[in-house]
Design a protein around this motif. Structure first.
Motif, PDB file in Angstrom:
ATOM      1  N   GLU A 115     -25.287 -12.601 -67.737  1.00  0.00           N
ATOM      2  CA  GLU A 115     -25.089 -11.509 -68.689  1.00  0.00           C
ATOM      3  C   GLU A 115     -23.887 -10.851 -68.863  1.00  0.00           C
ATOM      4  OE1 GLU A 115     -27.753  -8.759 -66.999  1.00  0.00           O
ATOM      5  OE2 GLU A 115     -29.354  -9.966 -66.762  1.00  0.00           O
ATOM      6  N   GLN A 116     -23.064 -11.062 -67.735  1.00  0.00           N
ATOM      7  CA  GLN A 116     -21.421 -10.633 -68.065  1.00  0.00           C
ATOM      8  C   GLN A 116     -20.490 -11.624 -68.492  1.00  0.00           C
ATOM      9  OE1 GLN A 116     -20.435  -8.950 -64.055  1.00  0.00           O
ATOM     10  NE2 GLN A 116     -22.586  -8.582 -63.813  1.00  0.00           N
ATOM     11  N   LYS A 117     -21.034 -12.889 -68.516  1.00  0.00           N
ATOM     12  CA  LYS A 117     -20.328 -13.954 -69.317  1.00  0.00           C
ATOM     13  C   LYS A 117     -19.172 -14.178 -67.938  1.00  0.00           C
ATOM     14  CE  LYS A 117     -21.259 -13.986 -73.959  1.00  0.00           C
ATOM     15  NZ  LYS A 117     -22.576 -13.804 -73.702  1.00  0.00           N
ATOM     16  N   HIS A 118     -19.590 -14.019 -66.635  1.00  0.00           N
ATOM     17  CA  HIS A 118     -18.810 -14.443 -65.612  1.00  0.00           C
ATOM     18  C   HIS A 118     -19.731 -15.438 -64.646  1.00  0.00           C
ATOM     19  CE1 HIS A 118     -15.243 -12.221 -65.590  1.00  0.00           C
ATOM     20  NE2 HIS A 118     -16.073 -11.203 -66.248  1.00  0.00           N
ATOM     21  N   ASN A 119     -20.247 -16.473 -65.352  1.00  0.00           N
ATOM     22  CA  ASN A 119     -21.076 -17.676 -64.598  1.00  0.00           C
ATOM     23  C   ASN A 119     -20.644 -18.931 -64.736  1.00  0.00           C
ATOM     24  OD1 ASN A 119     -21.531 -17.692 -67.400  1.00  0.00           O
ATOM     25  ND2 ASN A 119     -23.548 -18.471 -67.221  1.00  0.00           N
ATOM     26  N   THR A 120     -19.054 -18.959 -64.823  1.00  0.00           N
ATOM     27  CA  THR A 120     -18.527 -20.483 -65.077  1.00  0.00           C
ATOM     28  C   THR A 120     -17.553 -20.515 -63.834  1.00  0.00           C
ATOM     29  OG1 THR A 120     -16.557 -19.756 -66.254  1.00  0.00           O
ATOM     30  CG2 THR A 120     -18.504 -20.374 -67.559  1.00  0.00           C
ATOM     31  N   TRP A 121     -17.111 -21.769 -63.643  1.00  0.00           N
ATOM     32  CA  TRP A 121     -16.406 -22.138 -62.369  1.00  0.00           C
ATOM     33  C   TRP A 121     -15.180 -21.145 -62.644  1.00  0.00           C
ATOM     34  CZ3 TRP A 121     -18.214 -23.650 -57.965  1.00  0.00           C
ATOM     35  CH2 TRP A 121     -19.311 -24.398 -58.271  1.00  0.00           C
ATOM     36  N   PHE A 122     -14.362 -20.925 -63.520  1.00  0.00           N
ATOM     37  CA  PHE A 122     -13.218 -20.279 -63.551  1.00  0.00           C
ATOM     38  C   PHE A 122     -13.351 -18.822 -63.895  1.00  0.00           C
ATOM     39  CE2 PHE A 122     -11.683 -24.269 -63.658  1.00  0.00           C
ATOM     40  CZ  PHE A 122     -10.188 -24.399 -63.020  1.00  0.00           C
ATOM     41  N   THR A 123     -14.593 -18.412 -64.053  1.00  0.00           N
ATOM     42  CA  THR A 123     -14.738 -16.919 -64.190  1.00  0.00           C
ATOM     43  C   THR A 123     -15.738 -16.122 -63.131  1.00  0.00           C
ATOM     44  OG1 THR A 123     -16.551 -17.087 -65.528  1.00  0.00           O
ATOM     45  CG2 THR A 123     -14.557 -17.068 -66.701  1.00  0.00           C
ATOM     46  N   ALA A 124     -16.380 -17.099 -62.412  1.00  0.00           N
ATOM     47  CA  ALA A 124     -17.459 -16.389 -61.563  1.00  0.00           C
ATOM     48  C   ALA A 124     -16.662 -15.673 -60.422  1.00  0.00           C
ATOM     49  CB  ALA A 124     -18.432 -17.451 -60.966  1.00  0.00           C
ATOM     50  N   PRO A 125     -17.336 -14.632 -59.771  1.00  0.00           N
ATOM     51  CA  PRO A 125     -16.547 -14.016 -58.614  1.00  0.00           C
ATOM     52  C   PRO A 125     -16.433 -15.038 -57.503  1.00  0.00           C
ATOM     53  CG  PRO A 125     -18.319 -12.517 -59.246  1.00  0.00           C
ATOM     54  CD  PRO A 125     -18.242 -13.740 -59.854  1.00  0.00           C
ATOM     55  N   TRP A 126     -15.297 -14.991 -56.961  1.00  0.00           N
ATOM     56  CA  TRP A 126     -14.788 -16.150 -56.029  1.00  0.00           C
ATOM     57  C   TRP A 126     -15.725 -16.307 -54.881  1.00  0.00           C
ATOM     58  CZ3 TRP A 126      -9.970 -15.808 -51.930  1.00  0.00           C
ATOM     59  CH2 TRP A 126      -9.954 -17.094 -51.399  1.00  0.00           C
ATOM     60  N   LEU A 127     -16.098 -14.961 -54.226  1.00  0.00           N
ATOM     61  CA  LEU A 127     -16.814 -14.833 -53.236  1.00  0.00           C
ATOM     62  C   LEU A 127     -18.349 -15.618 -53.581  1.00  0.00           C
ATOM     63  CD1 LEU A 127     -17.603 -14.127 -50.008  1.00  0.00           C
ATOM     64  CD2 LEU A 127     -18.088 -11.875 -51.041  1.00  0.00           C
ATOM     65  N   TYR A 128     -18.777 -15.090 -54.671  1.00  0.00           N
ATOM     66  CA  TYR A 128     -20.125 -15.524 -54.867  1.00  0.00           C
ATOM     67  C   TYR A 128     -20.024 -17.229 -54.993  1.00  0.00           C
ATOM     68  CZ  TYR A 128     -24.247 -16.933 -57.429  1.00  0.00           C
ATOM     69  OH  TYR A 128     -25.308 -17.820 -57.737  1.00  0.00           O
ATOM     70  N   ALA A 129     -19.159 -17.444 -55.856  1.00  0.00           N
ATOM     71  CA  ALA A 129     -19.042 -18.988 -56.280  1.00  0.00           C
ATOM     72  C   ALA A 129     -18.872 -19.956 -55.071  1.00  0.00           C
ATOM     73  CB  ALA A 129     -18.005 -19.096 -57.395  1.00  0.00           C
ATOM     74  N   GLU A 130     -17.942 -19.471 -54.125  1.00  0.00           N
ATOM     75  CA  GLU A 130     -17.945 -20.171 -52.734  1.00  0.00           C
ATOM     76  C   GLU A 130     -19.097 -20.430 -52.207  1.00  0.00           C
ATOM     77  OE1 GLU A 130     -14.208 -19.380 -50.703  1.00  0.00           O
ATOM     78  OE2 GLU A 130     -13.923 -21.306 -50.379  1.00  0.00           O
ATOM     79  N   CYS A 131     -19.833 -19.209 -51.890  1.00  0.00           N
ATOM     80  CA  CYS A 131     -20.830 -19.159 -51.120  1.00  0.00           C
ATOM     81  C   CYS A 131     -21.861 -20.138 -51.789  1.00  0.00           C
ATOM     82  CB  CYS A 131     -21.686 -18.179 -50.955  1.00  0.00           C
ATOM     83  SG  CYS A 131     -20.458 -16.933 -49.906  1.00  0.00           S
ATOM     84  N   TYR A 132     -22.151 -19.961 -53.216  1.00  0.00           N
ATOM     85  CA  TYR A 132     -22.940 -20.829 -53.960  1.00  0.00           C
ATOM     86  C   TYR A 132     -22.631 -22.297 -53.955  1.00  0.00           C
ATOM     87  CZ  TYR A 132     -24.085 -23.284 -58.358  1.00  0.00           C
ATOM     88  OH  TYR A 132     -24.689 -23.869 -59.332  1.00  0.00           O
ATOM     89  N   LEU A 133     -21.541 -22.553 -53.901  1.00  0.00           N
ATOM     90  CA  LEU A 133     -20.952 -24.017 -53.808  1.00  0.00           C
ATOM     91  C   LEU A 133     -21.767 -24.554 -52.580  1.00  0.00           C
ATOM     92  CD1 LEU A 133     -19.327 -26.544 -54.428  1.00  0.00           C
ATOM     93  CD2 LEU A 133     -17.306 -25.324 -53.362  1.00  0.00           C
ATOM     94  N   TYR A 134     -21.562 -23.920 -51.350  1.00  0.00           N
ATOM     95  CA  TYR A 134     -22.205 -24.627 -50.094  1.00  0.00           C
ATOM     96  C   TYR A 134     -23.713 -24.512 -50.035  1.00  0.00           C
ATOM     97  CZ  TYR A 134     -17.552 -24.782 -48.438  1.00  0.00           C
ATOM     98  OH  TYR A 134     -16.109 -25.196 -48.278  1.00  0.00           O
TER      99      TYR A 134
END
Ligand SMILES: O=P(O)(O)OC[C@H]1O[C@](O)(CO)[C@@H](O)[C@@H]1O
Length: 483
Positions: A115-134
């Motif tokens: 919704e905030q257009k922050h859902n791509t690899w270079f825009t998502a919050p780092w903490l979320y994206a890194e946890c999501y990755l694992y």
């Protein structure tokens, strides 16, 4: 109430800032980690294919080997696709419903980010994206028959642990030397306080070796980071930018005869876990304050080197094993090997008698859910602990001190958002603060830093030091229970 990312008091660190460490992470570190996993699976598949001709055609064994091979190949394809999508800044995809915890919860946060257009690899919050990755990587193996218990980082963890023998023998010797003075240490507050600091710092710097960060380091570099002993620690004291050691010591002194329980929210397996055991042993054996220590692992492979129940279980047998730690590596002579054996025998007796325990059953399989373990690999900062893991919350309320090891725990405690550097630690940990006493031992490997004087930060910035991320600086942050 759970706070949505859009409502955080400051924006999260994310790779839209190309000067931040998260940008480097998406561009370089994650692709290296993913390539390492591909290599590991490729090697296992290669071994399977070599063994196939020796198996009877059509036998169960052969069919299983064929299936495992095909599943391995499919995982490699998924990881390769992931690398491709990451490099092209594609949107993160929903975690499939794979029967393990938090797929929906990760996806719920992902939908908010979309919704905030922050859902791509270079825009998502780092903490979320890194946890999501694992968690996403975990879903790739949970959807197979033969790879469910696969820990892609197992071999790396073992190898680095094996390579730590020098520092391990050295620490075993230090503890042996304490033995002779045990009673006088317990009775002499001054002496105890000095030793306390040595132990806190040993445990703190044990966090400097983290496999997700050391993608570019040699064995020698790692051995250097593990240098222990008084002189090395004294030299590093100036690198502790926030130093609550005295506060935590006074607090522990106030616990005399109170049967204290200390919890460790663990970070890395191998050498760092060894230092956690040494610290725990010190607290129980050499101080009059602590009666019990509870260790909290991660239930899925996490940030490369985090402790899983099976890592925890294998640590003591590895330390006992002469084929794992060759006694001829004990540079201080064969007696160092005896010191190690003696110390580890005591640890085993503590485990047997429940003085040391793991927060979940030690045989918990990878991916198996447990109310006292799931939360640590969820998508949220620790601000949401009470709401998301009430049982764990209640349990920790009974602790006299919860030690949070390492960088990721610090990021989760503070939400990994752009707090001004002078923000009090208490403010940054939010609702988490004051419910139980917290000690965070963190070497700096990510941008977020709080409770450091502005002039200190400015000076380091002006010197061009990458002090927030290079693992050279550290923070010892203590917050007591609210009165
Ligand atoms: O093992 P630790 O200390 O939690 O470090 C993990 C951290 O290191 C990094 O891998 C590098 O900063 C981060 O992604 C993560 O926060």
């Amino acid at each position: 109430m759970v706070i949505r990312i859009s409502e955080y008091p400051y924006p999260p660190y994310d790779p839209t800032d190309k000067s931040g460490f998260s940008y480097d992470t998406v561009v370089k570190r994650w692709p290296i980690i993913l390539t390492g996993i591909i290599d590991t699976i490729y090697r296992i598949d290669h071994d399977i294919s070599v063994s196939l001709p020796s198996l009877t055609a059509g036998s169960t064994e052969e069919t299983q080997a064929q299936t495992k091979f095909a599943e391995g190949k499919a995982i490699i394809e998924k990881i390769s696709q992931l690398k491709y999508d990451m490099a092209r800044d594609r949107p993160l995809e929903c975690i499939p419903a794979d029967g393990e915890v938090y797929a929906d919860e990760y996806n719920e946060v992902l939908n908010q980010l979309a919704e905030q257009k922050h859902n791509t690899w270079f825009t998502a919050p780092w903490l979320y994206a890194e946890c999501y990755l694992y968690r996403l990587l975990r879903s790739f193996v949970t959807q197979t028959v033969h790879w469910k218990s696969f820990d892609p980082f197992y071999a790396q963890k073992e190898e680095t642990f094996r390579g730590s023998s020098k520092a391990i023998y050295q620490l075993a010797t230090t503890i042996h030397e304490l033995d002779a003075e045990k009673q006088s240490i317990r009775d002499d507050r001054g002496k105890l306080a000095i030793l306390f600091k040595e132990m806190i710092q040993m445990c703190l710097w044990g966090n400097a070796t983290d496999l997700s960060l050391l993608t570019h380091m040699s064995h020698d570099d790692i051995a250097h980071l593990q240098t222990v002993g008084k002189e090395a620690q004294a030299a590093r004291l100036e690198f502790i930018l926030k130093d609550d050691q005295d506060k935590v010591i006074s607090y522990l002194e106030s616990l005399k005869d109170k049967d204290a329980r200390v919890d460790f929210v663990l970070d890395n397996a191998g050498f760092e876990l060894f230092t956690d055991f040494v610290f725990a042993d010190f607290l129980v054996t050499y101080t009059p304050y602590v009666k019990k220590v509870v260790f909290h692992p991660k239930l899925i492979p996490w940030f490369v080197s985090d402790v899983t129940p099976s890592d925890f279980k294998s640590t003591i047998p590895s330390l006992f094993s002469e084929s794992f730690f060759n006694p001829s590596n004990a540079s201080g002579g064969p007696q160092q090997h005896e010191y190690l054996q003696k110390m580890v025998t005591r640890w085993q007796s503590y485990l047997d008698s429940g003085v040391f325990t793991l927060a979940v059953p030690v045989d918990t399989e990878l991916g198996q859910s447990h109310p006292k373990g799931d939360f640590w690999t969820g998508p949220w900062p620790y601000w949401d602990l009470q709401e998301k893991a009430p049982e764990l919350w209640e349990d920790l309320r009974g602790s006299s001190l919860v030690v949070f090891k390492g960088d990721l725990n610090y990021r989760k405690l503070t939400g990994d958002i752009k707090w001004p550097v002078t923000t009090p630690f208490e403010t940054a940990v939010g609702s988490f603060g004051g419910v139980f006493p917290i000690l965070s031992l963190r070497t700096n490997k990510a941008d977020v830093v709080v409770d450091v004087p502005q002039e200190v930060a400015d000076k380091l910035d002006a010197a061009g030091e990458k002090w927030r991320v290079n693992g050279k600086y550290a923070l010892v942050s203590f917050l007591p229970r609210r009165a």
